[in-house]
Design a protein around this motif. Structure first.
Motif, short mmCIF file in Angstrom:
data_model
loop_
_atom_site.label_atom_id
_atom_site.label_comp_id
_atom_site.label_asym_id
_atom_site.label_seq_id
_atom_site.Cartn_x
_atom_site.Cartn_y
_atom_site.Cartn_z
N PHE A 1 41.16 -20.00 -15.02
CA PHE A 1 41.72 -21.34 -15.20
C PHE A 1 42.41 -21.44 -16.56
O PHE A 1 43.54 -21.93 -16.67
CB PHE A 1 40.60 -22.39 -15.10
N ASP A 2 41.75 -20.96 -17.61
CA ASP A 2 42.34 -20.99 -18.96
C ASP A 2 43.61 -20.16 -19.02
O ASP A 2 44.59 -20.55 -19.67
CB ASP A 2 41.33 -20.48 -19.99
N THR A 3 43.62 -19.02 -18.34
CA THR A 3 44.81 -18.17 -18.35
C THR A 3 45.97 -18.83 -17.62
O THR A 3 47.12 -18.77 -18.07
CB THR A 3 44.50 -16.80 -17.72
N LEU A 4 45.67 -19.48 -16.50
CA LEU A 4 46.72 -20.23 -15.79
C LEU A 4 47.33 -21.29 -16.70
O LEU A 4 48.56 -21.44 -16.76
CB LEU A 4 46.12 -20.89 -14.54
N CYS A 5 46.48 -22.00 -17.42
CA CYS A 5 46.99 -23.03 -18.33
C CYS A 5 47.79 -22.40 -19.46
O CYS A 5 48.84 -22.94 -19.86
CB CYS A 5 45.82 -23.84 -18.90
N ASP A 6 47.33 -21.28 -20.00
CA ASP A 6 48.04 -20.61 -21.09
C ASP A 6 49.39 -20.07 -20.63
O ASP A 6 50.37 -20.09 -21.39
CB ASP A 6 47.19 -19.48 -21.66
N PHE A 7 49.45 -19.55 -19.40
CA PHE A 7 50.74 -19.11 -18.86
C PHE A 7 51.73 -20.27 -18.90
O PHE A 7 52.88 -20.11 -19.32
CB PHE A 7 50.57 -18.61 -17.42
N ARG A 8 51.30 -21.42 -18.46
CA ARG A 8 52.20 -22.57 -18.40
C ARG A 8 52.59 -23.06 -19.79
O ARG A 8 53.71 -23.54 -19.98
CB ARG A 8 51.56 -23.67 -17.56
N LYS A 9 51.70 -22.94 -20.75
CA LYS A 9 52.05 -23.30 -22.13
C LYS A 9 53.22 -22.47 -22.63
O LYS A 9 54.01 -22.92 -23.46
CB LYS A 9 50.85 -23.11 -23.04
N HIS A 10 53.30 -21.23 -22.13
CA HIS A 10 54.36 -20.32 -22.54
C HIS A 10 55.55 -20.32 -21.58
O HIS A 10 56.43 -19.47 -21.68
CB HIS A 10 53.81 -18.89 -22.68
N GLY A 11 55.57 -21.28 -20.65
CA GLY A 11 56.68 -21.38 -19.72
C GLY A 11 56.70 -20.29 -18.68
O GLY A 11 57.74 -20.03 -18.06
N LEU A 12 55.55 -19.66 -18.45
CA LEU A 12 55.46 -18.60 -17.44
C LEU A 12 55.10 -19.21 -16.10
O LEU A 12 54.11 -19.95 -15.99
CB LEU A 12 54.41 -17.55 -17.85
N PRO A 13 55.86 -18.92 -15.05
CA PRO A 13 55.63 -19.55 -13.75
C PRO A 13 54.38 -19.04 -13.05
O PRO A 13 54.20 -17.83 -12.90
CB PRO A 13 56.90 -19.19 -12.96
N THR A 14 53.55 -19.96 -12.63
CA THR A 14 52.35 -19.60 -11.89
C THR A 14 51.89 -20.80 -11.07
O THR A 14 52.48 -21.88 -11.15
CB THR A 14 51.23 -19.12 -12.84
N VAL A 15 50.83 -20.60 -10.28
CA VAL A 15 50.33 -21.66 -9.40
C VAL A 15 49.67 -22.76 -10.23
O VAL A 15 49.43 -22.61 -11.43
CB VAL A 15 49.33 -21.09 -8.38
N VAL A 16 49.38 -23.88 -9.57
CA VAL A 16 48.83 -25.04 -10.27
C VAL A 16 47.31 -24.94 -10.37
O VAL A 16 46.62 -24.93 -9.35
CB VAL A 16 49.20 -26.34 -9.53
N PRO A 17 46.77 -24.84 -11.60
CA PRO A 17 45.32 -24.88 -11.75
C PRO A 17 44.81 -26.30 -11.58
O PRO A 17 45.35 -27.22 -12.19
CB PRO A 17 45.10 -24.35 -13.17
N VAL A 18 43.79 -26.48 -10.77
CA VAL A 18 43.29 -27.83 -10.46
C VAL A 18 41.96 -28.09 -11.16
O VAL A 18 41.78 -29.12 -11.81
CB VAL A 18 43.15 -28.01 -8.94
N ALA A 19 41.01 -27.16 -11.03
CA ALA A 19 39.70 -27.36 -11.64
C ALA A 19 39.00 -26.01 -11.76
O ALA A 19 39.34 -25.05 -11.08
CB ALA A 19 38.86 -28.33 -10.82
#
Length: 299
Positions: A100-118
């Motif tokens: 979950f943290d990695t998904l959020c970190d990817f998005r902080k860097h503008g890296l495309p990935t799926v939506v983390p929900v919980a």
């Protein structure tokens, strides 16, 4: 259309980490606690192995149905390293929360990935935890593996050659962007590369998923390109993808039109690594087949 780069605002509630955009939905569905999500009894199991399971679940919201994937990690041995990570760095050693943290970190860097929900974790012993991560369905994106398996004609013929060239350029650029942002997806392959074509002639949008195995150890960055391109190479089937296609992928990563001396050394290293992955996978598959033949459980 799924937004694959928007940053996530996280709310913490006890053992839960929740994407603020989904707080109301989860609460209305009675899925706003660790027990409710980890112990969710419904859905369709799409993967079930000893360490973890993945279940597809549908939630009704506002007269529509939204689809999610619940990955549950069974009892994990975190060890002393996990305790030190929690105490000294404030990072959860549980696989669900780490992803979950990695998904959020990817998005902080503008890296495309799926939506983390919980995500959530619960300690079951001094060195043991159980955890989960919930993500939203990534439709209309599909995996490159699915296109190769079910629609190979999309990449065949003169038009297919053009599509392949564009596709490999996009994948190479995505890999470079990921590495430049300080991440290395250790399973960067056709299974985990997601694509969406808005039309059959255009440039596909790309994304990554299943971020359970992401490396951030920058002292190993010189090896990231080798492993990443070799992994993709192995999952691009012979016949559909030529040696020139594979070289095109490498050049796209490098942002070059031809190989320099250092590039040639790396390319040789990548080809050898691809061959080793192939031999290793063949060995594993043969061993599994032998265990099935003898009626033994897989492991």
């Amino acid at each position: 259309m799924t937004d694959v780069t928007a940053p996530i605002i996280i709310e913490k509630s006890g053992p839960l980490h929740i994407n603020r955009d989904f707080r109301k939905l989860l609460t209305s569905a009675g899925l706003d606690s660790f027990d409710a999500l980890y112990g969710y009894p419904g859905g369709e199991v799409v993967k079930d192995i000893r360490e973890r399971s993945v279940t597809r679940i549908d939630i009704e919201a506002g007269g529509t149905t939204r689809r999610f994937y619940l990955k549950r990690h069974r009892t994990e041995q975190t060890g002393i390293r996990g305790l030190l990570s929690r105490w000294l760095l404030g990072r959860s050693p549980a696989q669900g929360c780490k992803e979950f943290d990695t998904l959020c970190d990817f998005r902080k860097h503008g890296l495309p990935t799926v939506v983390p929900v919980a995500a959530g974790e619960r300690r079951t012993g001094l060195f043991r935890t159980e955890s989960f991560v919930l993500t939203e369905d990534f439709s209309p994106f599909v995996s490159l593996e699915e296109i190769i398996r079910e629609r190979p004609e999309f990449l065949e013929g003169p038009a297919g050659e053009v599509r392949k060239a564009i596709l490999l350029r996009q994948i190479g650029r995505l890999a470079r962007q990921m590495h430049q942002s300080g991440f290395n997806h250790r399973d960067f392959n056709a299974t985990h590369v997601l694509l969406h074509y808005e039309d059959r002639k255009g440039v596909p949008r790309t994304a990554l998923f299943d971020l359970q195995r992401v490396d951030r150890r920058k002292y190993l960055r010189f090896r990231w390109i080798i492993k990443t391109i070799a992994e993709v190479n192995y999952t691009l089937p012979e016949g559909l993808f030529s040696p020139q296609d594979r070289l095109r992928l490498f050049l796209a990563y490098k942002g070059k039109s031809c190989l320099g001396l250092r590039d040639r050394v790396q390319w040789l290293w990548i080809r050898r690594k691809t061959a080793r992955i192939s031999r290793h996978t063949d060995h594993i598959m043969a061993r599994r087949a032998e265990r099935r033949r003898k009626g033994l459980p897989e492991r």
